[in-house]
Enzyme design. Sequence first.
Site, PDB file in Angstrom:
ATOM      1  N   TYR A 123       0.875  -1.180   0.000  1.00 33.37           N
ATOM      2  CA  TYR A 123       0.000   0.000   0.000  1.00 33.37           C
ATOM      3  C   TYR A 123       0.911   1.229   0.000  1.00 33.37           C
ATOM      4  CZ  TYR A 123      -3.526  -3.258   1.862  1.00 33.37           C
ATOM      5  OH  TYR A 123      -4.387  -4.313   2.068  1.00 33.37           O
ATOM      6  N   CYS A 139       1.808 -21.652  13.901  1.00 33.47           N
ATOM      7  CA  CYS A 139       0.386 -21.853  13.640  1.00 33.47           C
ATOM      8  C   CYS A 139       0.257 -22.570  12.308  1.00 33.47           C
ATOM      9  CB  CYS A 139      -0.329 -20.512  13.568  1.00 33.47           C
ATOM     10  SG  CYS A 139       0.167 -19.395  14.893  1.00 33.47           S
ATOM     11  N   LYS A 347      -6.228  -5.868   0.830  1.00 32.60           N
ATOM     12  CA  LYS A 347      -7.368  -6.456   1.526  1.00 32.60           C
ATOM     13  C   LYS A 347      -8.654  -5.810   1.025  1.00 32.60           C
ATOM     14  CE  LYS A 347      -4.640  -7.095   5.768  1.00 32.60           C
ATOM     15  NZ  LYS A 347      -3.358  -6.436   5.414  1.00 32.60           N
TER      16      LYS A 347
HETATM   17  C1  LIG Z   1      -2.298  -6.168   5.997  1.00 35.65           C
HETATM   18  C2  LIG Z   1      -1.148  -5.406   5.564  1.00 35.65           C
HETATM   19  C3  LIG Z   1      -1.046  -4.048   5.867  1.00 35.65           C
HETATM   20  C4  LIG Z   1      -2.004  -3.310   6.777  1.00 35.65           C
HETATM   21  O1  LIG Z   1      -3.281  -3.295   6.395  1.00 35.65           O
HETATM   22  P1  LIG Z   1      -4.319  -2.419   7.220  1.00 35.65           P
HETATM   23  O2  LIG Z   1      -5.559  -2.664   6.458  1.00 35.65           O
HETATM   24  O3  LIG Z   1      -3.859  -1.011   7.193  1.00 35.65           O
HETATM   25  O4  LIG Z   1      -4.365  -2.974   8.603  1.00 35.65           O
HETATM   26  C5  LIG Z   1       0.013  -3.353   5.359  1.00 35.65           C
HETATM   27  N1  LIG Z   1       0.961  -3.941   4.605  1.00 35.65           N
HETATM   28  C6  LIG Z   1       0.895  -5.239   4.314  1.00 35.65           C
HETATM   29  C7  LIG Z   1       1.968  -5.830   3.460  1.00 35.65           C
HETATM   30  C8  LIG Z   1      -0.155  -6.024   4.795  1.00 35.65           C
HETATM   31  O5  LIG Z   1      -0.181  -7.338   4.525  1.00 35.65           O
HETATM   32  S1  SF4 Z   2       0.618 -16.911  12.164  1.00 37.16           S
HETATM   33 FE1  SF4 Z   2       2.093 -15.458  13.070  1.00 37.16          FE
HETATM   34  S2  SF4 Z   2       2.690 -16.403  15.026  1.00 37.16           S
HETATM   35 FE2  SF4 Z   2       1.704 -17.991  13.816  1.00 37.16          FE
HETATM   36  S3  SF4 Z   2       3.408 -19.018  12.770  1.00 37.16           S
HETATM   37 FE3  SF4 Z   2       2.672 -17.428  11.368  1.00 37.16          FE
HETATM   38  S4  SF4 Z   2       3.920 -15.617  11.779  1.00 37.16           S
HETATM   39 FE4  SF4 Z   2       4.177 -17.044  13.490  1.00 37.16          FE
END
Ligand SMILES: *Cc1c(COP(=O)(O)O)cnc(C)c1O
Ligand code: SF4
Length: 381
Positions: A123, A139, A347
């Site tokens: 972004y 996870c 997103k």
């Molecule tokens: C999710 C994400 C963000 C942040 O997204 P917000 O909608 O502002 O919370 C920023 N950079 C990357 C690469 C992401 O994956």
């Molecule tokens: S989801 Fe987050 S805390 Fe869980 S393995 Fe991936 S990077 Fe680590």
Amino acid sequence: MQGPGRPSSAEVVLPRADGADLRGRTPEWKWQLAHAVRSSRELAEHLDLCDAERAGAERAERDGFPLAITPYYLSLIDRGDPSCPIRRQVVPHVAEREVTRGDLVDPLGEVAHEVAPDLVQRYPDRALVLATDRCAVYCRFCTRSRMVGGAGGTRTLEHLTPAFDWLAAHPEVRDVIVSGGDPLTLTTDRLVAVIARLRRVESVETIRLATRVPVVLPQRITAELLGALAPYHPLWVMTHFNHPKELTPLARQGLERLANAGFPVMNQSVLLRGVNDDAAVLAELFRGLVRCRARPYYLLQADPAKGTGHLRTPIATGVALMEQLWGRLSGIALPKLVVDTPGGFGKVPIGPDYVIARRPGVTRFRTPRGIEVEYFDPAPE
Ligand SMILES: *Cc1c(COP(=O)(O)O)cnc(C)c1O
Ligand code: SF4
């Protein structure tokens, strides 16, 4: 039980600011990390594994995405219940070997969006620093399984220098997310060094710490850590609670400490099949978070990371769940349902559609209680 160096229950042992006790024992969080379960053999000692889990754990140990579970998080698992929602998040399953249509090694196209080593920009005003590839637990639904738990380890300041330089040269980036891996698995000194270095970039206004540590290692939220980070506010903490069982007294205390120390806390849950794909479970989770002053921010459709098909839900499931929650849950408890579009294009919010008809100047809505109403635009100027 009286293990080596453990106090008897009658003894009152005051913790030091860094979480160690007065006798200088290792801080509890470091003990937890050092004693995380990392092999199929150890896992089988703690849980009654089914064949699919045993095969999954052996595979994870051999060549898959690694296995790690802190003793604390392991203690939340129902030993005899293979469908335990905590267990499904961290115990490997043989289905991880299966390929589902649409699966990607790097679902968010992070490699393609890397503008400097371990700096991802998707972004114009935000960027993501991958400060380490280590986590307290691994996870099974992780989006970054391609690199997390890999060979890189914690990133040195030298390694991140091009990232800091890039940020200094791009003042349009005002919001930096420190992620990984899990940045709160770094020592306090290491973490503070990264944050302090970021703060030297004047155009960076907000720093967010994206972490699962408050969920899987709440002992890490010590007075020492919070005191060391406080000079660098505004620092936001993005946590990752997925199930109300995770809101233990210890986890709630961690959230409370974060809020008391001035950190706005936002929670990002991932929608997971057999874990939280249920309106009552989500409602309990979101209300519980709000009680701890953590704002449910996103409910994320699970990313199509390779080998996670068995943990994902269809898009329609999330939309139906939001339909059940909308209008029944306080607005401050209701997150946005979002899909992080495969390939890394950003997103997008999704949810039930409350607009049922649009005509010039008139929009027809249905309300959560099923009433239809119209809104008339003002007359054009
Ligand atoms: C999710 C994400 C963000 C942040 O997204 P917000 O909608 O502002 O919370 C920023 N950079 C990357 C690469 C992401 O994956
Ligand atoms: S989801 Fe987050 S805390 Fe869980 S393995 Fe991936 S990077 Fe680590």
